[in-house]
Design a protein around this motif. Sequence first.
Motif, mmCIF file in Angstrom:
data_model
loop_
_atom_site.group_PDB
_atom_site.id
_atom_site.type_symbol
_atom_site.label_atom_id
_atom_site.label_comp_id
_atom_site.label_asym_id
_atom_site.label_seq_id
_atom_site.Cartn_x
_atom_site.Cartn_y
_atom_site.Cartn_z
ATOM 1 N N GLN A 52 34.628 24.865 37.385
ATOM 2 C CA GLN A 52 34.814 26.425 36.985
ATOM 3 C C GLN A 52 33.982 27.075 38.178
ATOM 4 O O GLN A 52 34.412 28.294 38.594
ATOM 5 C CB GLN A 52 34.567 26.598 35.679
ATOM 6 C CG GLN A 52 35.724 26.201 34.764
ATOM 7 C CD GLN A 52 35.436 26.421 33.455
ATOM 8 O OE1 GLN A 52 34.305 26.428 33.044
ATOM 9 N NE2 GLN A 52 36.589 26.380 32.613
ATOM 10 N N LYS A 53 32.734 26.609 38.417
ATOM 11 C CA LYS A 53 31.749 27.274 39.020
ATOM 12 C C LYS A 53 32.392 27.493 40.452
ATOM 13 O O LYS A 53 32.142 28.568 41.294
ATOM 14 C CB LYS A 53 30.604 26.580 39.001
ATOM 15 C CG LYS A 53 29.877 27.030 37.632
ATOM 16 C CD LYS A 53 28.298 26.329 37.841
ATOM 17 C CE LYS A 53 27.527 26.334 36.411
ATOM 18 N NZ LYS A 53 26.362 25.436 36.282
ATOM 19 N N LEU A 60 38.944 31.503 43.642
ATOM 20 C CA LEU A 60 40.220 30.647 43.353
ATOM 21 C C LEU A 60 40.911 31.396 42.028
ATOM 22 O O LEU A 60 39.794 31.787 41.190
ATOM 23 C CB LEU A 60 40.104 29.236 43.025
ATOM 24 C CG LEU A 60 39.921 28.399 44.370
ATOM 25 C CD1 LEU A 60 39.723 26.857 44.312
ATOM 26 C CD2 LEU A 60 41.142 28.893 45.444
ATOM 27 N N ASP A 61 42.100 31.239 41.789
ATOM 28 C CA ASP A 61 42.505 31.673 40.648
ATOM 29 C C ASP A 61 42.099 30.902 39.420
ATOM 30 O O ASP A 61 42.094 29.786 39.512
ATOM 31 C CB ASP A 61 44.327 31.705 40.777
ATOM 32 C CG ASP A 61 45.155 32.436 39.649
ATOM 33 O OD1 ASP A 61 43.959 33.055 38.798
ATOM 34 O OD2 ASP A 61 46.182 32.238 39.412
ATOM 35 N N LYS A 62 41.905 31.428 38.238
ATOM 36 C CA LYS A 62 41.396 30.773 36.994
ATOM 37 C C LYS A 62 42.537 29.803 36.427
ATOM 38 O O LYS A 62 42.244 29.047 35.910
ATOM 39 C CB LYS A 62 40.872 31.611 36.215
ATOM 40 C CG LYS A 62 39.388 32.274 36.587
ATOM 41 C CD LYS A 62 38.900 33.025 35.484
ATOM 42 C CE LYS A 62 37.296 33.558 35.810
ATOM 43 N NZ LYS A 62 36.690 34.085 35.006
#
Length: 90
Positions: A52-53, A60-62
């Motif tokens: 995620q980090k 980047l898109d989540k």
Amino acid sequence: MFLFISGAEIVFILFLVVMIFGADKLPDIARELGKGMRQLKDATNEVKSEIQKSAEKNGLDKDVTKGISEEIGKVRDDIEDFTGSVKRKL
């Protein structure tokens, strides 16, 4: 069920463990198994946070990380289901 192992197979495996190691070693084995599962869970959470980090850092898109997070969550749930069944048998 985790890894397609039924309740009867878990009982049989526990029976073999008791026969091989003895009842006095069973709490130590269960404790070490619990520590190993905890370390695996912690490592999974660490990988998830690093992904995620990295995604946030690179813009980047989540949604990409959401799919990965869901898969990691499924693995974590499977591990918890397995350890729960082991704890109930002990």
